[in-house]
Design a protein around this motif. Structure first.
Motif, PDB file in Angstrom:
ATOM      1  N   GLU A 253       0.824  -1.202   0.000  1.00  0.00           N
ATOM      2  CA  GLU A 253       0.000   0.000   0.000  1.00  0.00           C
ATOM      3  C   GLU A 253       0.860   1.255   0.000  1.00  0.00           C
ATOM      4  OE1 GLU A 253      -2.486  -2.879   2.689  1.00  0.00           O
ATOM      5  OE2 GLU A 253      -0.360  -2.351   2.466  1.00  0.00           O
ATOM      6  N   TRP A 273      -5.534   6.637   1.559  1.00  0.00           N
ATOM      7  CA  TRP A 273      -4.998   5.277   1.625  1.00  0.00           C
ATOM      8  C   TRP A 273      -5.115   4.673   0.233  1.00  0.00           C
ATOM      9  CZ3 TRP A 273      -2.548   2.738   5.502  1.00  0.00           C
ATOM     10  CH2 TRP A 273      -2.346   1.367   5.339  1.00  0.00           C
ATOM     11  N   ASP A 275      -4.437   1.282  -2.091  1.00  0.00           N
ATOM     12  CA  ASP A 275      -4.099  -0.138  -2.027  1.00  0.00           C
ATOM     13  C   ASP A 275      -3.169  -0.504  -3.175  1.00  0.00           C
ATOM     14  OD1 ASP A 275      -5.558  -0.688  -4.361  1.00  0.00           O
ATOM     15  OD2 ASP A 275      -7.225  -1.646  -3.310  1.00  0.00           O
ATOM     16  N   HIS A 276      -2.737  -1.771  -3.228  1.00  0.00           N
ATOM     17  CA  HIS A 276      -1.698  -2.163  -4.176  1.00  0.00           C
ATOM     18  C   HIS A 276      -2.166  -2.093  -5.623  1.00  0.00           C
ATOM     19  CE1 HIS A 276      -4.009  -5.852  -3.576  1.00  0.00           C
ATOM     20  NE2 HIS A 276      -3.506  -6.300  -4.701  1.00  0.00           N
ATOM     21  N   LYS A 314      -6.792   0.736   9.472  1.00  0.00           N
ATOM     22  CA  LYS A 314      -5.942   0.037   8.507  1.00  0.00           C
ATOM     23  C   LYS A 314      -4.859  -0.789   9.195  1.00  0.00           C
ATOM     24  CE  LYS A 314      -8.029   1.605   4.894  1.00  0.00           C
ATOM     25  NZ  LYS A 314      -8.817   0.679   4.027  1.00  0.00           N
TER      26      LYS A 314
END
Length: 354
Positions: A253, A273, A275-276, A314
């Motif tokens: 991330e 945030w 994510d990948h 998270k």
């Protein structure tokens, strides 16, 4: 956030023939009134590659890259490259020396034991500095950030170069991942009063190349991050500075967050945030626990260089530590900026207004 100083002293120096607003209480005058310029409003539909280029109706804009690098021996380095565009007055851009645009470049290299920074200035309209969207190129003198010939898209395959009296770097940046729109679809709020910028990032760059410090060259690799923002009045008059983080987590991330400090002791805090796969979630003040733990005395100021950062939703609980606590950008208007490390990743931290 990456709202950098627009440096009113430079405007007075380089644009003395134009009417320049007086500095306000906000950091670097970024809270001064900009009613004559284009305004940032929700709902913008971004268009690429056009939005990689300059936005003439807005007062301030920047192209900003950081890289967290490592050589074969495991030594850590940080690299920063930033180009700012500032319009001295609203209205159409004119040709040649009648152009009312100023350009400012910042570049820096940081290691555990050294930190070097340099700046350059240029008046618009004469080719010394500028940005074009297709093929993408951003430059001031021989510092440049540009798409390499034959690249599949504007930000997929890049070359980044800069140098100063005691440093130089030449990096190849690549990514096949999507761009990230910060905030609400690229509308990034900076206050509860409505100040905002248009803001997108490419947090998935991989960098490879060389860094030179005091004449010694190092071959390095690591993650890099691009931020793009433009606005006309991104702060309120009572906002005095900010603390901005961009973090690469080893688990895949990415995280961007910032707090803007106010004269009454309160602050505005938000983040993204990532994510990948590049999917985003906006973080609000209640989602983030950000606490300075340790300060470093620099130039008569106490600069927080070790932080506790928690995002319970998270499962993130980290302590960031500056690779070099003395990463002070001792430029015309000084600020702190340098690489940070933590258990489970690396990143960059910028702090202004201290």
């Amino acid at each position: 956030m990456k709202i950098k100083c627009l440096l009113w002293a430079f405007l007075l120096l380089l644009g003395a023939c134009d009417k320049v607003p007086e500095p306000q209480e906000s950091f670097a005058g970024l809270g001064s009134d900009a009613a004559d310029f284009a305004q940032v409003v929700p709902g913008k539909v971004f268009s690429f590659p056009e939005d990689h280029g300059p936005h003439a109706g807005f007062r301030i804009e920047w192209w900003y890259i950081t890289a967290n690098l490592k050589d074969e021996q495991g030594n850590l380095f940080g690299v920063q490259w930033t180009l700012f565009r500032n319009a001295l007055k609203a209205g159409p851009t004119q040709a040649g020396w009648h152009d009312s645009t100023l350009w400012l470049g910042h570049a820096a290299v940081t290691s555990a034991t050294h930190h070097y920074a340099a700046e350059r200035y240029a008046r618009g309209g004469v080719g010394q500095a500028g940005v074009q969207a297709v093929p993408f190129s951003a430059w001031i003198d021989d510092w440049n950030f540009a798409t390499r010939p034959g690249a599949a898209s504007a930000l997929a395959d890049m070359q980044l170069k800069a140098n100063g009296a005691q440093f130089a770097y030449d990096l190849h940046l690549t990514s096949n991942r999507p761009l990230v729109l910060q905030g609400e679809g690229g509308y990034s709020r900076k206050s509860d009063q409505g100040q905002a910028s248009y803001y997108y990032s490419q947090p998935f760059f991989s960098a490879k190349g060389s860094v030179s410090i005091d004449g010694k060259a190092y071959q390095v690799t690591g993650p890099a991050w691009l931020d793009r923002e433009w606005s006309s009045q991104p702060l309120t008059a009572s906002q005095t500075g900010w603390d901005w983080f961009s973090l690469h987590l080893d688990r895949g991330e990415q995280l961007m967050l910032f707090r803007v400090r106010q004269t009454d002791g309160a602050s505005y805090m938000t983040g993204t945030w990532i994510d990948h796969e590049g999917r985003t979630q906006t973080l609000h003040n209640a989602d983030i626990q950000l606490t300075p733990l340790e300060t470093t005395d620099i130039d008569g100021r106490k600069i927080p260089t070790r932080w506790s950062l928690k995002i319970p939703g998270k499962q993130l609980d980290i302590t960031t530590q500056a690779v070099n606590p003395n990463a002070w950008m001792n430029l015309s208007i000084p600020y702190w900026e340098g690489p940070v490390r933590f258990e489970g990743g690396v990143g960059y931290l910028e702090m202004t207004g201290y």
